[in-house]
Enzyme design. Structure first.
Site, PDB file in Angstrom:
ATOM      1  CB  ALA A  66      24.407-105.731  45.279  1.00  0.00           C
ATOM      2  N   GLY A 109      26.759-100.965  45.854  1.00  0.00           N
ATOM      3  CA  GLY A 109      27.148-101.264  44.477  1.00  0.00           C
ATOM      4  C   GLY A 109      26.864-100.121  43.516  1.00  0.00           C
ATOM      5  CD  GLU A 112      31.079-101.590  45.756  1.00  0.00           C
ATOM      6  OE1 GLU A 112      29.912-101.983  45.982  1.00  0.00           O
ATOM      7  OE2 GLU A 112      32.074-102.293  45.936  1.00  0.00           O
ATOM      8  CD  GLU A 132      28.548-101.889  50.158  1.00  0.00           C
ATOM      9  OE1 GLU A 132      28.805-100.871  50.844  1.00  0.00           O
ATOM     10  OE2 GLU A 132      28.663-101.923  48.914  1.00  0.00           O
TER      11      GLU A 132
HETATM   12  N1  CAA Z   1      18.157-104.135  46.913  1.00  0.00           N
HETATM   13  C1  CAA Z   1      16.867-104.501  46.748  1.00  0.00           C
HETATM   14  N2  CAA Z   1      15.831-103.664  46.908  1.00  0.00           N
HETATM   15  C2  CAA Z   1      16.114-102.386  47.234  1.00  0.00           C
HETATM   16  C3  CAA Z   1      17.422-101.933  47.424  1.00  0.00           C
HETATM   17  C4  CAA Z   1      18.480-102.870  47.250  1.00  0.00           C
HETATM   18  N3  CAA Z   1      19.782-102.519  47.370  1.00  0.00           N
HETATM   19  N4  CAA Z   1      17.379-100.630  47.762  1.00  0.00           N
HETATM   20  C5  CAA Z   1      16.091-100.287  47.777  1.00  0.00           C
HETATM   21  N5  CAA Z   1      15.313-101.334  47.465  1.00  0.00           N
HETATM   22  C6  CAA Z   1      13.834-101.376  47.382  1.00  0.00           C
HETATM   23  C7  CAA Z   1      13.191-101.306  48.737  1.00  0.00           C
HETATM   24  O1  CAA Z   1      13.171-102.580  49.336  1.00  0.00           O
HETATM   25  C8  CAA Z   1      11.818-100.794  48.394  1.00  0.00           C
HETATM   26  O2  CAA Z   1      11.054-101.874  47.904  1.00  0.00           O
HETATM   27  P1  CAA Z   1       9.470-101.988  48.296  1.00  0.00           P
HETATM   28  O3  CAA Z   1       8.844-100.750  47.730  1.00  0.00           O
HETATM   29  O4  CAA Z   1       9.051-103.248  47.604  1.00  0.00           O
HETATM   30  O5  CAA Z   1       9.431-102.031  49.779  1.00  0.00           O
HETATM   31  C9  CAA Z   1      12.081 -99.847  47.226  1.00  0.00           C
HETATM   32  O6  CAA Z   1      13.377-100.215  46.716  1.00  0.00           O
HETATM   33  C10 CAA Z   1      12.151 -98.388  47.641  1.00  0.00           C
HETATM   34  O7  CAA Z   1      13.068 -98.290  48.716  1.00  0.00           O
HETATM   35  P2  CAA Z   1      12.678 -97.646  50.154  1.00  0.00           P
HETATM   36  O8  CAA Z   1      11.221 -97.814  50.417  1.00  0.00           O
HETATM   37  O9  CAA Z   1      13.645 -98.187  51.140  1.00  0.00           O
HETATM   38  O10 CAA Z   1      12.976 -96.114  49.810  1.00  0.00           O
HETATM   39  P3  CAA Z   1      13.467 -94.989  50.832  1.00  0.00           P
HETATM   40  O11 CAA Z   1      13.400 -93.725  50.067  1.00  0.00           O
HETATM   41  O12 CAA Z   1      12.751 -95.093  52.131  1.00  0.00           O
HETATM   42  O13 CAA Z   1      14.995 -95.353  51.126  1.00  0.00           O
HETATM   43  C11 CAA Z   1      17.259 -95.997  50.557  1.00  0.00           C
HETATM   44  C12 CAA Z   1      15.950 -95.320  50.086  1.00  0.00           C
HETATM   45  C13 CAA Z   1      17.890 -95.190  51.678  1.00  0.00           C
HETATM   46  C14 CAA Z   1      18.179 -96.026  49.353  1.00  0.00           C
HETATM   47  C15 CAA Z   1      16.940 -97.424  51.058  1.00  0.00           C
HETATM   48  O14 CAA Z   1      16.168 -98.095  50.071  1.00  0.00           O
HETATM   49  C16 CAA Z   1      18.143 -98.271  51.316  1.00  0.00           C
HETATM   50  O15 CAA Z   1      18.811 -98.114  52.331  1.00  0.00           O
HETATM   51  N6  CAA Z   1      18.483 -99.201  50.390  1.00  0.00           N
HETATM   52  C17 CAA Z   1      19.553-100.156  50.563  1.00  0.00           C
HETATM   53  C18 CAA Z   1      20.921 -99.504  50.366  1.00  0.00           C
HETATM   54  C19 CAA Z   1      21.992-100.521  50.602  1.00  0.00           C
HETATM   55  O16 CAA Z   1      22.156-101.058  51.679  1.00  0.00           O
HETATM   56  N7  CAA Z   1      22.818-100.794  49.552  1.00  0.00           N
HETATM   57  C20 CAA Z   1      23.893-101.719  49.635  1.00  0.00           C
HETATM   58  C21 CAA Z   1      23.475-103.055  49.087  1.00  0.00           C
HETATM   59  S1  CAA Z   1      24.731-104.296  49.278  1.00  0.00           S
HETATM   60  C22 CAA Z   1      25.829-104.035  48.010  1.00  0.00           C
HETATM   61  O17 CAA Z   1      25.663-103.134  47.231  1.00  0.00           O
HETATM   62  C23 CAA Z   1      26.987-104.990  47.922  1.00  0.00           C
HETATM   63  C24 CAA Z   1      28.036-104.576  46.946  1.00  0.00           C
HETATM   64  O18 CAA Z   1      29.050-104.056  47.301  1.00  0.00           O
HETATM   65  C25 CAA Z   1      27.890-104.848  45.513  1.00  0.00           C
END
Ligand code: CAA
Length: 258
Positions: A66, A109, A112, A132
């Site tokens: 998400a 998400g 999911e 999460e």
């Molecule tokens: N939401 C918004 N932006 C996101 C995102 C997310 N879930 N995941 C990645 N991005 C963005 C980053 O902020 C980054 O943006 P900028 O270039 O503007 O800084 C861009 O995508 C690229 O990401 P990274 O620079 O972080 O790329 P990476 O290769 O270093 O890492 C990753 C990749 C490990 C996937 C890392 O991006 C990450 O950990 N993302 C979040 C994963 C996460 O926590 N997901 C759960 C979300 S909560 C949820 O999903 C609730 C639910 O149950 C529905």
């Protein structure tokens, strides 16, 4: 309806293809994307020219969860009253098979969403996880339920409580993933599987999907009863006559798509 901005929607033969496309955020699932995916799915479900659906992302990410930026400042009341994840619940009403073609990250998400689909075909570089907990929250679009049903309590608890990511081989070993393929064959393999499904007797395909899904909701007795009624109902379809008579005549069946 306005053209979608967060996804590409196209039809390849009898397969509906949805490609998530928010490259700057690794296909983070924001509200607009949820709305657009559901609109596309419903349109495909209603389209007689489509027999099965594939959802995919980019090579780097199926979806990284998400949209954290969109969610960060939301309050309980906003989340609750607007029921922001509600569109994802509607995916269950799609009666045609949906295959998730997963490459790269399928996190939160994104994992999911993949689990919501009927089965997952994943690339060698796919990674799955429910991170999460690291954000101070928990899965919110079915992860705790579908993961537990897909892989059992131990693995679901491990993934959801530690937030660790697993590679595609572990995901395959625990039963999350149906097939693992080389990255450059991912989309082709998923489209071929969908194309195969789309060539079968359409009502039987929908009944088969419905029957398997009942296994997750009902007792064995109820589920067996449901399956038996659907099996009997299959004999009311033209496709059953065609399929069986073609077998007896030693020719290939030609299913009409109704
Ligand atoms: N939401 C918004 N932006 C996101 C995102 C997310 N879930 N995941 C990645 N991005 C963005 C980053 O902020 C980054 O943006 P900028 O270039 O503007 O800084 C861009 O995508 C690229 O990401 P990274 O620079 O972080 O790329 P990476 O290769 O270093 O890492 C990753 C990749 C490990 C996937 C890392 O991006 C990450 O950990 N993302 C979040 C994963 C996460 O926590 N997901 C759960 C979300 S909560 C949820 O999903 C609730 C639910 O149950 C529905």
């Amino acid at each position: 309806a306005d053209a979608p901005e967060t996804i590409f929607v196209e039809r390849r033969d009898r397969v509906g293809l949805i490609t998530l496309h928010r490259p700057k955020s690794l296909n983070a699932l924001n509200r607009q994307l949820a709305r657009e995916v559901l609109e596309a799915l419903k349109a495909f479900d209603a389209d007689d020219n489509v027999g099965a659906i594939v959802i995919t992302g980019s090579a780097r990410a199926f979806a990284a969860g998400a949209d954290i930026e969109e969610m960060a400042n939301l309050t309980f009341a906003e989340f609750y009253c607007d029921d922001i994840f509600a569109p994802w619940d509607e995916l269950r009403s799609v009666s045609k098979p949906i295959i998730a073609a997963v490459g790269g990250y399928a996190l939160g998400g994104g994992c999911e969403l993949a689990l919501m689909c009927d089965f997952i075909i994943a690339a060698e570089d796919a990674q799955f996880g429910q991170p999460e907990i690291k954000l101070g929250i928990l899965p919110g679009i079915g992860g705790s339920q579908r993961l537990a049903k897909a892989v059992g309590k131990a693995v679901a608890m491990d993934l959801i409580l530690t937030g660790r990511t697993i590679d595609v081989h572990e995901a395959k070993a625990v039963g999350m993933v149906a097939r693992v393929v080389p990255s450059n064959e991912l989309l082709q393999t998923a489209l071929e599987a969908a194309h195969t499904i789309a060539g079968y007797n359409c009502p039987a395909v929908r009944m088969a999907k419905e029957a398997v899904n009942v296994a997750f909701e009902a007792s064995l007795t109820e589920g067996m009863r449901h399956e038996r009624r659907l099996f009997q109902a299959a004999f009311a379809t033209e496709g059953q006559k065609e399929g069986m008579h073609a077998f007896i005549a030693k020719r290939a069946p030609v299913f009409r798509h109704r």
